[in-house]
Write a protein that holds these residues in place. Structure first.
Motif, PDB file in Angstrom:
ATOM      1  N   MET A 187       0.820  -1.186   0.000  1.00  0.00           N
ATOM      2  CA  MET A 187       0.000   0.000   0.000  1.00  0.00           C
ATOM      3  C   MET A 187       0.865   1.251   0.000  1.00  0.00           C
ATOM      4  O   MET A 187       0.568   2.212  -0.689  1.00  0.00           O
ATOM      5  CB  MET A 187      -0.932  -0.056   1.223  1.00  0.00           C
ATOM      6  N   ALA A 188       1.956   1.217   0.746  1.00  0.00           N
ATOM      7  CA  ALA A 188       2.822   2.393   0.832  1.00  0.00           C
ATOM      8  C   ALA A 188       3.426   2.731  -0.529  1.00  0.00           C
ATOM      9  O   ALA A 188       3.590   3.905  -0.859  1.00  0.00           O
ATOM     10  CB  ALA A 188       3.923   2.154   1.855  1.00  0.00           C
ATOM     11  N   HIS A 189       3.730   1.700  -1.329  1.00  0.00           N
ATOM     12  CA  HIS A 189       4.297   1.939  -2.655  1.00  0.00           C
ATOM     13  C   HIS A 189       3.305   2.667  -3.555  1.00  0.00           C
ATOM     14  O   HIS A 189       3.672   3.552  -4.314  1.00  0.00           O
ATOM     15  CB  HIS A 189       4.721   0.621  -3.311  1.00  0.00           C
ATOM     16  N   ALA A 190       2.027   2.292  -3.457  1.00  0.00           N
ATOM     17  CA  ALA A 190       0.996   2.938  -4.272  1.00  0.00           C
ATOM     18  C   ALA A 190       0.844   4.401  -3.889  1.00  0.00           C
ATOM     19  O   ALA A 190       0.700   5.272  -4.755  1.00  0.00           O
ATOM     20  CB  ALA A 190      -0.331   2.211  -4.115  1.00  0.00           C
ATOM     21  N   VAL A 191       0.892   4.687  -2.605  1.00  0.00           N
ATOM     22  CA  VAL A 191       0.770   6.075  -2.141  1.00  0.00           C
ATOM     23  C   VAL A 191       1.963   6.895  -2.613  1.00  0.00           C
ATOM     24  O   VAL A 191       1.804   8.031  -3.079  1.00  0.00           O
ATOM     25  CB  VAL A 191       0.650   6.117  -0.592  1.00  0.00           C
ATOM     26  N   LEU A 192       3.158   6.330  -2.533  1.00  0.00           N
ATOM     27  CA  LEU A 192       4.353   7.039  -3.004  1.00  0.00           C
ATOM     28  C   LEU A 192       4.295   7.270  -4.509  1.00  0.00           C
ATOM     29  O   LEU A 192       4.653   8.341  -5.000  1.00  0.00           O
ATOM     30  CB  LEU A 192       5.615   6.249  -2.651  1.00  0.00           C
ATOM     31  N   GLY A 193       3.845   6.265  -5.248  1.00  0.00           N
ATOM     32  CA  GLY A 193       3.717   6.400  -6.697  1.00  0.00           C
ATOM     33  C   GLY A 193       2.714   7.468  -7.083  1.00  0.00           C
ATOM     34  O   GLY A 193       2.935   8.251  -8.006  1.00  0.00           O
ATOM     35  N   LYS A 194       1.604   7.532  -6.360  1.00  0.00           N
ATOM     36  CA  LYS A 194       0.575   8.540  -6.626  1.00  0.00           C
ATOM     37  C   LYS A 194       1.123   9.932  -6.347  1.00  0.00           C
ATOM     38  O   LYS A 194       0.923  10.864  -7.131  1.00  0.00           O
ATOM     39  CB  LYS A 194      -0.650   8.256  -5.764  1.00  0.00           C
ATOM     40  N   ALA A 195       1.842  10.095  -5.247  1.00  0.00           N
ATOM     41  CA  ALA A 195       2.424  11.395  -4.911  1.00  0.00           C
ATOM     42  C   ALA A 195       3.451  11.814  -5.959  1.00  0.00           C
ATOM     43  O   ALA A 195       3.505  12.984  -6.360  1.00  0.00           O
ATOM     44  CB  ALA A 195       3.071  11.329  -3.526  1.00  0.00           C
ATOM     45  N   TYR A 196       4.238  10.865  -6.429  1.00  0.00           N
ATOM     46  CA  TYR A 196       5.232  11.141  -7.451  1.00  0.00           C
ATOM     47  C   TYR A 196       4.573  11.580  -8.758  1.00  0.00           C
ATOM     48  O   TYR A 196       4.976  12.554  -9.384  1.00  0.00           O
ATOM     49  CB  TYR A 196       6.103   9.895  -7.668  1.00  0.00           C
ATOM     50  N   LEU A 197       3.527  10.861  -9.172  1.00  0.00           N
ATOM     51  CA  LEU A 197       2.801  11.207 -10.393  1.00  0.00           C
ATOM     52  C   LEU A 197       2.177  12.587 -10.292  1.00  0.00           C
ATOM     53  O   LEU A 197       2.269  13.397 -11.221  1.00  0.00           O
ATOM     54  CB  LEU A 197       1.723  10.157 -10.676  1.00  0.00           C
ATOM     55  N   LEU A 198       1.545  12.896  -9.175  1.00  0.00           N
ATOM     56  CA  LEU A 198       0.930  14.220  -8.991  1.00  0.00           C
ATOM     57  C   LEU A 198       1.978  15.328  -9.028  1.00  0.00           C
ATOM     58  O   LEU A 198       1.737  16.397  -9.576  1.00  0.00           O
ATOM     59  CB  LEU A 198       0.127  14.264  -7.696  1.00  0.00           C
ATOM     60  N   ALA A 199       3.144  15.073  -8.456  1.00  0.00           N
ATOM     61  CA  ALA A 199       4.220  16.068  -8.485  1.00  0.00           C
ATOM     62  C   ALA A 199       4.706  16.303  -9.920  1.00  0.00           C
ATOM     63  O   ALA A 199       4.941  17.439 -10.324  1.00  0.00           O
ATOM     64  CB  ALA A 199       5.385  15.620  -7.596  1.00  0.00           C
ATOM     65  N   LEU A 200       4.838  15.227 -10.706  1.00  0.00           N
ATOM     66  CA  LEU A 200       5.250  15.379 -12.106  1.00  0.00           C
ATOM     67  C   LEU A 200       4.200  16.137 -12.915  1.00  0.00           C
ATOM     68  O   LEU A 200       4.532  17.023 -13.706  1.00  0.00           O
ATOM     69  CB  LEU A 200       5.476  14.012 -12.746  1.00  0.00           C
ATOM     70  N   LEU A 201       2.929  15.799 -12.721  1.00  0.00           N
ATOM     71  CA  LEU A 201       1.858  16.464 -13.464  1.00  0.00           C
ATOM     72  C   LEU A 201       1.726  17.934 -13.098  1.00  0.00           C
ATOM     73  O   LEU A 201       1.348  18.753 -13.935  1.00  0.00           O
ATOM     74  CB  LEU A 201       0.524  15.745 -13.228  1.00  0.00           C
ATOM     75  N   CYS A 255       3.948  20.007 -12.775  1.00  0.00           N
ATOM     76  CA  CYS A 255       4.896  20.799 -13.566  1.00  0.00           C
ATOM     77  C   CYS A 255       4.216  21.405 -14.792  1.00  0.00           C
ATOM     78  O   CYS A 255       4.681  22.403 -15.340  1.00  0.00           O
ATOM     79  CB  CYS A 255       6.072  19.935 -14.015  1.00  0.00           C
ATOM     80  N   PHE A 256       3.108  20.802 -15.240  1.00  0.00           N
ATOM     81  CA  PHE A 256       2.412  21.261 -16.432  1.00  0.00           C
ATOM     82  C   PHE A 256       1.249  22.192 -16.124  1.00  0.00           C
ATOM     83  O   PHE A 256       0.649  22.764 -17.020  1.00  0.00           O
ATOM     84  CB  PHE A 256       1.888  20.060 -17.231  1.00  0.00           C
ATOM     85  N   GLY A 257       0.899  22.338 -14.862  1.00  0.00           N
ATOM     86  CA  GLY A 257      -0.214  23.218 -14.486  1.00  0.00           C
ATOM     87  C   GLY A 257      -0.892  22.714 -13.231  1.00  0.00           C
ATOM     88  O   GLY A 257      -0.405  21.811 -12.547  1.00  0.00           O
ATOM     89  N   GLU A 258      -2.039  23.310 -12.944  1.00  0.00           N
ATOM     90  CA  GLU A 258      -2.782  22.958 -11.741  1.00  0.00           C
ATOM     91  C   GLU A 258      -3.337  21.531 -11.848  1.00  0.00           C
ATOM     92  O   GLU A 258      -3.880  21.143 -12.881  1.00  0.00           O
ATOM     93  CB  GLU A 258      -3.944  23.939 -11.549  1.00  0.00           C
ATOM     94  N   VAL A 259      -3.188  20.778 -10.787  1.00  0.00           N
ATOM     95  CA  VAL A 259      -3.693  19.412 -10.738  1.00  0.00           C
ATOM     96  C   VAL A 259      -4.716  19.319  -9.607  1.00  0.00           C
ATOM     97  O   VAL A 259      -4.440  19.706  -8.483  1.00  0.00           O
ATOM     98  CB  VAL A 259      -2.558  18.388 -10.485  1.00  0.00           C
TER      99      VAL A 259
END
Length: 146
Positions: A1-15, A17-21
């Motif tokens: 479960m912790a890996h999924a949460v980290l992956g989600k946070a990483y994806l949101l941080a990358l997105l 960069c392109f604008g409001e998420v």
């Protein structure tokens, strides 16, 4: 479960960069979709995320996406055949059976027929002579849902 949460946070941080998420919950998506009078599907859930004052133009058919798995299994007779009658595993084909046209990926190659993965059936058997090769994917296989 912790890996999924980290992956989600990483994806949101990358997105970001392109604008409001902005994120939402599944119940919100369901409420918006039902408010628009759309049937339950992945495509309609995605459409319901956009505000109604900015309508989207929808084009082309919905697709199923299959990841290609190329791992060899030892002693598995269904995975030893590389190709038959010009078809290979994962080829995207259009086939006709009983007057019905279907699209799918080649799942298995047998002596007289092949089995396809289609939108409605994971084991749709069709003759080689009734199938036409449309695409030989090198990455994920995209099959239109008609």
């Amino acid at each position: 479960m912790a890996h999924a949460v980290l992956g989600k946070a990483y994806l949101l941080a990358l997105l970001s960069c392109f604008g409001e998420v902005r994120t939402c919950e599944g119940w919100q998506t369901e409420e918006w979709r039902e408010g628009l009078g759309l049937a339950k599907s992945h495509a309609n859930d995605a459409l319901s995320l956009f505000p109604p004052e900015r309508p989207l133009k929808i084009f082309g058919p919905e697709h199923l996406i299959y990841p290609l798995r190329r791992r060899r299994w030892e002693d598995n007779p269904t995975k030893t055949c590389e190709g038959r009658n010009g078809f290979r595993h994962w080829d995207v084909v259009r086939a006709m059976r009983a007057g019905k046209v279907v699209f799918g990926c080649v799942r298995s190659l047998k002596a007289r027929a092949m089995t396809l993965r289609t939108a409605g059936d994971g084991n749709f058997e069709v003759s080689y002579s009734k199938a036409e090769l449309l695409h030989r994917p090198r990455g994920p296989a995209y099959v239109p849902v008609w």
